[in-house]
Design an enzyme around this catalytic site. Sequence first.
Site, PDB file in Angstrom:
ATOM      1  N   ASP A  15     -16.484  -3.948 -23.994  1.00  0.00           N
ATOM      2  CA  ASP A  15     -15.043  -4.171 -24.136  1.00  0.00           C
ATOM      3  C   ASP A  15     -14.305  -3.029 -23.458  1.00  0.00           C
ATOM      4  OD1 ASP A  15     -12.588  -5.284 -24.993  1.00  0.00           O
ATOM      5  OD2 ASP A  15     -12.573  -4.025 -26.774  1.00  0.00           O
ATOM      6  N   SER A  16     -13.020  -3.236 -23.228  1.00  0.00           N
ATOM      7  CA  SER A  16     -12.193  -2.173 -22.664  1.00  0.00           C
ATOM      8  C   SER A  16     -12.015  -1.024 -23.648  1.00  0.00           C
ATOM      9  CB  SER A  16     -10.826  -2.728 -22.258  1.00  0.00           C
ATOM     10  OG  SER A  16     -10.141  -3.221 -23.400  1.00  0.00           O
ATOM     11  N   TYR A  47      -6.768  -2.731 -20.208  1.00  0.00           N
ATOM     12  CA  TYR A  47      -6.970  -3.636 -19.082  1.00  0.00           C
ATOM     13  C   TYR A  47      -5.774  -4.570 -18.883  1.00  0.00           C
ATOM     14  CZ  TYR A  47     -12.019  -2.685 -18.545  1.00  0.00           C
ATOM     15  OH  TYR A  47     -13.231  -2.117 -18.288  1.00  0.00           O
ATOM     16  N   CYS A  78     -14.193  -8.983 -24.552  1.00  0.00           N
ATOM     17  CA  CYS A  78     -12.838  -8.612 -24.175  1.00  0.00           C
ATOM     18  C   CYS A  78     -12.209  -9.830 -23.513  1.00  0.00           C
ATOM     19  CB  CYS A  78     -12.874  -7.434 -23.201  1.00  0.00           C
ATOM     20  SG  CYS A  78     -11.293  -6.978 -22.468  1.00  0.00           S
ATOM     21  N   ASN A  79     -11.112 -10.316 -24.064  1.00  0.00           N
ATOM     22  CA  ASN A  79     -10.478 -11.506 -23.495  1.00  0.00           C
ATOM     23  C   ASN A  79     -10.006 -11.276 -22.069  1.00  0.00           C
ATOM     24  OD1 ASN A  79      -9.966 -11.650 -26.624  1.00  0.00           O
ATOM     25  ND2 ASN A  79      -9.833 -13.740 -25.869  1.00  0.00           N
ATOM     26  N   THR A  80      -9.403 -10.116 -21.823  1.00  0.00           N
ATOM     27  CA  THR A  80      -8.886  -9.834 -20.488  1.00  0.00           C
ATOM     28  C   THR A  80     -10.012  -9.786 -19.471  1.00  0.00           C
ATOM     29  OG1 THR A  80      -7.042  -8.591 -21.428  1.00  0.00           O
ATOM     30  CG2 THR A  80      -7.554  -8.192 -19.121  1.00  0.00           C
ATOM     31  N   CYS A 191      -7.007 -11.540 -28.408  1.00  0.00           N
ATOM     32  CA  CYS A 191      -7.563 -10.266 -27.959  1.00  0.00           C
ATOM     33  C   CYS A 191      -8.489  -9.789 -29.065  1.00  0.00           C
ATOM     34  CB  CYS A 191      -6.443  -9.251 -27.713  1.00  0.00           C
ATOM     35  SG  CYS A 191      -7.025  -7.571 -27.360  1.00  0.00           S
TER      36      CYS A 191
END
Length: 279
Positions: A15-16, A47, A78-80, A191
């Site tokens: 993840d970010s 992100y 991570c969705n982004t 998120c």
Amino acid sequence: MQGARSPGAPIGVYDSGVGGLSVLRHIRAQLPAEDLIYFADSGHAPYGEKTEQYVVDRALLVAAFLLERGAKALVVACNTATVAAIKAVRARYPELPVVGVEPGLKPAAAITRSGKVGVLATARTLKGDKFLQLREQISAATRAEFLLQPCVGLVDQIELGDLDTPAIAALLEQYVAPLLDQGADTLVLGCTHYPFVQAGIERVLRGHGHPDVMLIDTGDAVARQLVRLLDGGGLLHPARANGEAPASLRGYTTADVSALAPAFANLLGLHPPVEKVDV
């Protein structure tokens, strides 16, 4: 690469920042025998305000790092990063089981009564082609209306570790209240950071007289998909016998260890070794 992987190899979760820990807890619950590596790219976060190419480049670098450490599968928690980069990761490593996360539009559309679903997410997620295509498909199939709410600054506040601050409460009020005013009766936590402030979201709902609004978190579905892919590829770790070493967990971060280690402790009650790396 296929021959290099084995059931005893670890799973990489990326993840970010610390938001992916909300997915990690579901993975640990469903796959208690698996060794896990968690990578927080906090030194390059958030992100949500970066370009798509930047996120793609980071995802490929992190994937390479995790594969160097023997990962048999990768969860982009991570969705982004899923929206921007999972296609590139799968193209680079076609034999690697890769699971991404995406906002739970489909389950939300299935349970909404008003036909209006609020989607809380980063600006980058909401602008991504993958997300917009998903929204159009589900909206056309269900006639649900998706109300998109970019939550600028919320990830930054969650990363600080204190989830009950006035700053977070103010942001949640700012982002949730307009969705309620528009008639949303279901909110998608788009998120992986946002499940950690679910209690705060619920306070906003109660404060506006809408305690029955449903919240959608897809972490459990991500873990189930991971189980299916590992099982299908013969990569599930066998159950650990009495006396056998327990499953391991290790953390890596591109920021200071003093951010990730407390997040493990405060959010999950865990104390794994954490190392800072330059990736």
